[in-house]
Design a protein around this motif. Structure first.
Motif: not given
Lengths: 312, 312
Positions: B3-9, B263-265, B300-302
């Motif tokens: 089974k699969l799922c999608f994660g969207v940011d 975060g970037g900092v 960025n993948d979080a």
């Protein structure tokens, strides 16, 4: 016969107990002295005996008792282990295992007293109708409880809802009981309000009816503010500022459905919400304004209600 | 086939998407531009099309897709309604209903982007192994997310975890973007650190390598502090003070298992934890000391991880 449960509120002086039907009706309540002798080793035995007597007195079948909930004065882990109840002389042990052995009743739930009171207020008190509340207890100290999705938030070390030690004043020089400086408790507990009053009376030369008292109590100060005494009003305004700032910090973290304010100091009534609200509003972001604020309604019974709710 | 799922940011500039196996492996990831024209009305259609293409490309059976999770930049109610996503031009509507219609996939979960990133970090990032974390995102702004019992705490108005607007300085005279004064974001965001630096450079006559720059960036300041520049160190110490105070307030309310800083900092690394920790410790009560602090690991993948986790 319908099913029943017991709610126990274990304090440093008295043990309050309640018998509830599983639909939430308080059928009976009674109290015992808390025997603290010998590091509090008789306390749970006394509670078990008292429950046993009640079961016999009312001819309750043991299989009709669905469980016992108990609130204790100290940090409690999710599994019912207490870490230390200084007021009772207790060290670290499993209250749930012990009470299970003593009563023969399987379903035992243990919670911290302030958290349990919060659950009680959510269930049948000022927080009725809300699933997510934060209760603030303004008493001898300042405590609190966070209820998320109708359940107590315990926290990693049983310290969730320790609202009294939220930092609100970086100019404070005196130490709080916890060792830090500038905790909410230093301004919003019964003692804290008096401390604030004495300090402001000293630093001001405004006339005030408060000056005629040798010793102040929170109630005197709130009453004076209500009757129009200007300096008393300033004191309560300051109290409201610190409380408002602390509740704002909490809201930015958990955004509850409502805040419920209880404890002895809250008997002063709506003046607490009136004075705090403006400061709360100016310290939260837009989405958090117009929050519901309620006064607690169950008084000293909040603990037995919440304890019962834990097992239902 | 498993089974699969999608994660969207879904961000203001790009939409990141990930395909995951239900045991949590990221199998594929890709990006699209966020089309904001016409009040963002093409955005969800583009996402649905992109998911559909991926399903065809990989010859996935639709019945093997267990759901789609999506993180959006704005407050989201528990039922998947967005209240307003200013960056996208969106008003109030149900993202879950809309995406369900567009994709024909039933199980759609919607969360706020910062909350979703927190869930991702808990699942497979810096918060791995903990069930209750608070994530702080130090980026353009300061955001955050509270995870209780492996679930996002949304809050009554989707504002739980709005950590950037915790009040930390009552001497501030400039306004934060939210309209208040003295918010954490004014000192701990990328801009905030620079603002703090410019202010301290102006008010001090200490020598500093920072004085040679026409324009400062957070990275320059952290690098200078690491290489021993005294004034840069003072600036980061001050940054650490405000961050430590805010995390202390959070801990007094929810007592999490761990804090995760992203975060970037946060790319500045452990210096952030080192500088913040002492101030945190001096503003929490005893039981809350020695908390676990972790840096975020998913970058960025979080968001795609957290979005996927919402449906699993």
């Amino acid at each position: 016969m319908s099913k029943l449960c017991f709610g126990v509120d274990l304090g440093g002086t008295t043990v309050k107990m309640g018998l509830f039907s599983t639909d939430g009706k308080l059928l009976d309540k009674w109290e015992r002295r808390t025997r603290k002798e010998n590091h509090g080793r008789y306390i749970l035995k006394d509670i078990a005996d008292s429950i046993d007597s009640k079961i016999k007195e009312r001819e309750i079948k043991k299989e009709d008792v669905v469980g016992i909930g108990i609130g204790v004065p100290g940090p409690v882990m999710a599994d019912g282990t207490v870490l230390k109840c200084v007021n009772l002389g207790w060290g670290i042990f499993s209250v749930s295992n012990e009470l299970r052995k003593l009563t023969g009743i399987d379903n035992i739930k243990v919670g911290n007293d302030a958290n349990v009171a919060a659950l009680g207020e959510m269930w049948q008190g000022g927080g009725r109708g809300f699933d997510n509340i934060v209760m603030v207890t303004l008493g001898t100290g300042v405590g609190g409880g966070v209820i998320i999705d109708k359940k107590i938030l315990t926290g990693n070390r049983g310290a969730a809802g320790e609202i009294g030690h939220i930092f609100v004043n970086d100019r404070e020089r005196e130490k709080c009981g916890c060792g830090k400086r500038g905790c909410l408790e230093q301004y919003a507990s019964a003692k804290g309000v008096v401390r604030l009053a004495n300090r402001m009376l000293k630093s001001s030369d405004k006339k005030s009816c408060l000056r005629k008292y040798d010793r102040l109590y929170a109630k005197i100060i709130f009453d004076a503010a209500k009757s129009g005494d200007e300096l008393a009003n300033d004191i309560i305004e300051k109290f409201g500022y610190y409380l408002g700032v602390a509740l704002a910090q909490i809201a930015q973290t958990v955004d509850p459905d409502a805040f419920v304010i209880g404890g002895g100091v809250s008997r002063a009534g709506n003046i607490i919400i009136d004075k705090m609200k403006r400061h709360y509003e100016s310290h939260v972001m837009f989405a958090l304004k117009d929050k519901a604020f309620r006064l607690a309604e169950l008084g000293n019974d909040a603990g037995i209600y919440g304890s019962a709710k834990m097992v239902l």
